[in-house]
Design a protein around this motif. Structure first.
Motif, PDB file in Angstrom:
ATOM      1  N   LEU A  61       0.828  -1.211   0.000  1.00 20.98           N
ATOM      2  CA  LEU A  61       0.000   0.000   0.000  1.00 20.98           C
ATOM      3  C   LEU A  61       0.861   1.260   0.000  1.00 20.98           C
ATOM      4  CD1 LEU A  61      -2.861  -1.008   2.462  1.00 20.98           C
ATOM      5  CD2 LEU A  61      -3.037  -0.653  -0.006  1.00 20.98           C
ATOM      6  N   TYR A  62       1.939   1.227   0.775  1.00 15.66           N
ATOM      7  CA  TYR A  62       2.849   2.381   0.771  1.00 15.66           C
ATOM      8  C   TYR A  62       3.485   2.559  -0.612  1.00 15.66           C
ATOM      9  CZ  TYR A  62       2.447   3.767   5.613  1.00 15.66           C
ATOM     10  OH  TYR A  62       1.965   4.260   6.795  1.00 15.66           O
ATOM     11  N   LEU A  64       2.116   1.675  -3.439  1.00 15.37           N
ATOM     12  CA  LEU A  64       1.034   2.124  -4.307  1.00 15.37           C
ATOM     13  C   LEU A  64       0.759   3.621  -4.154  1.00 15.37           C
ATOM     14  CD1 LEU A  64      -1.178   1.089  -6.283  1.00 15.37           C
ATOM     15  CD2 LEU A  64      -2.631   0.783  -4.283  1.00 15.37           C
ATOM     16  N   THR A  65       0.887   4.132  -2.943  1.00 16.51           N
ATOM     17  CA  THR A  65       0.538   5.539  -2.683  1.00 16.51           C
ATOM     18  C   THR A  65       1.736   6.474  -2.669  1.00 16.51           C
ATOM     19  OG1 THR A  65       0.649   5.227  -0.282  1.00 16.51           O
ATOM     20  CG2 THR A  65      -1.493   4.876  -1.339  1.00 16.51           C
ATOM     21  N   ARG A  66       2.896   5.946  -2.969  1.00 19.66           N
ATOM     22  CA  ARG A  66       4.117   6.762  -2.920  1.00 19.66           C
ATOM     23  C   ARG A  66       4.009   8.004  -3.802  1.00 19.66           C
ATOM     24  NH1 ARG A  66       8.432   2.985  -2.708  1.00 19.66           N
ATOM     25  NH2 ARG A  66       7.788   3.011  -0.564  1.00 19.66           N
ATOM     26  N   THR A  68       1.362   9.687  -4.492  1.00 21.32           N
ATOM     27  CA  THR A  68       0.221  10.532  -4.129  1.00 21.32           C
ATOM     28  C   THR A  68       0.603  11.419  -2.949  1.00 21.32           C
ATOM     29  OG1 THR A  68      -0.758   9.050  -2.483  1.00 21.32           O
ATOM     30  CG2 THR A  68      -1.309   8.640  -4.800  1.00 21.32           C
ATOM     31  N   ASP A  71      -0.516   9.272   2.539  1.00 24.01           N
ATOM     32  CA  ASP A  71      -0.063   7.935   2.909  1.00 24.01           C
ATOM     33  C   ASP A  71      -1.281   7.029   3.052  1.00 24.01           C
ATOM     34  OD1 ASP A  71       2.653   8.508   2.982  1.00 24.01           O
ATOM     35  OD2 ASP A  71       2.586   9.155   5.083  1.00 24.01           O
ATOM     36  N   PRO A  72      -1.083   5.705   3.064  1.00 25.96           N
ATOM     37  CA  PRO A  72      -2.222   4.785   3.186  1.00 25.96           C
ATOM     38  C   PRO A  72      -3.182   5.080   4.343  1.00 25.96           C
ATOM     39  CG  PRO A  72      -0.299   3.547   2.556  1.00 25.96           C
ATOM     40  CD  PRO A  72       0.165   4.967   2.833  1.00 25.96           C
ATOM     41  N   TRP A  75      -5.442   7.781   3.183  1.00 27.13           N
ATOM     42  CA  TRP A  75      -6.370   7.286   2.173  1.00 27.13           C
ATOM     43  C   TRP A  75      -7.477   6.471   2.822  1.00 27.13           C
ATOM     44  CZ3 TRP A  75      -7.223   9.091  -2.361  1.00 27.13           C
ATOM     45  CH2 TRP A  75      -6.210   9.688  -3.101  1.00 27.13           C
TER      46      TRP A  75
END
Length: 161
Positions: A61-62, A64-66, A68, A71-72, A75
């Motif tokens: 998840l981290y 994936l969201t790097r 953006t 942080d997870p 989200w």
């Protein structure tokens, strides 16, 4: 179980049942389950949640969201409250008005304030703002769905009449 934990359980159950009140039984069950899931995400210790999900998924998840700005965990605040706002708007006709918007916003703030009752959690203004933003986004999405559904019903009524 501490007094704070017991109070959180009672509050979570009470709010979940209140949200499901007056809905069709299947929808009420979905509302209650969703509200309890949101409560679990917000009130269970972070280490326990990471253990349930698995650290490899947390790292994923981290990753994936790097790219953006969030942080997870941030989200998660947005997504779970967007779901709750969306579901409430669609499921509860009686609060498809300013009261529903106020309820979703109040739930977002109250959920964050309730973290004072948990061990290892601290309420944050930023998280409360994300809860409210997510909830209002869900309400807006629900409103759009209702408008589109009404137009589709209206158009199909005109074409068959």
């Amino acid at each position: 179980m501490s007094v704070g934990d017991a109070l959180l359980v009672v509050l979570a159950l009470g709010v979940a049942l209140l949200l499901g009140r007056g809905s069709h039984s299947l929808v009420a069950a979905l509302l209650v389950a969703s509200a309890l899931a949101v409560s679990a995400v917000l009130f269970l210790p972070t280490a326990m949640l990471a253990g349930l999900v698995g650290m490899e998924r947390v790292h994923g998840l981290y990753d994936l969201t790097r790219a953006t700005p969030l942080d997870p965990p941030e989200w998660v605040h947005l997504i779970v409250f967007a779901w709750l706002g969306f579901l409430l708007w669609l499921a509860r006709r009686d609060i498809r008005n300013w009261r529903g918007v106020a309820l979703v916003a109040a739930l977002g703030v109250a959920a964050e304030l309730s973290q004072w009752l948990t061990d290892g959690r601290q309420p944050k203004v930023e998280d409360a703002a994300l809860n409210v933003l997510g909830g209002l986004t869900g309400v807006l999405l629900g409103l759009v769905c209702c408008v589109v559904a009404a137009r589709v019903r209206g158009a199909s009524g005109e074409s068959s009449g």
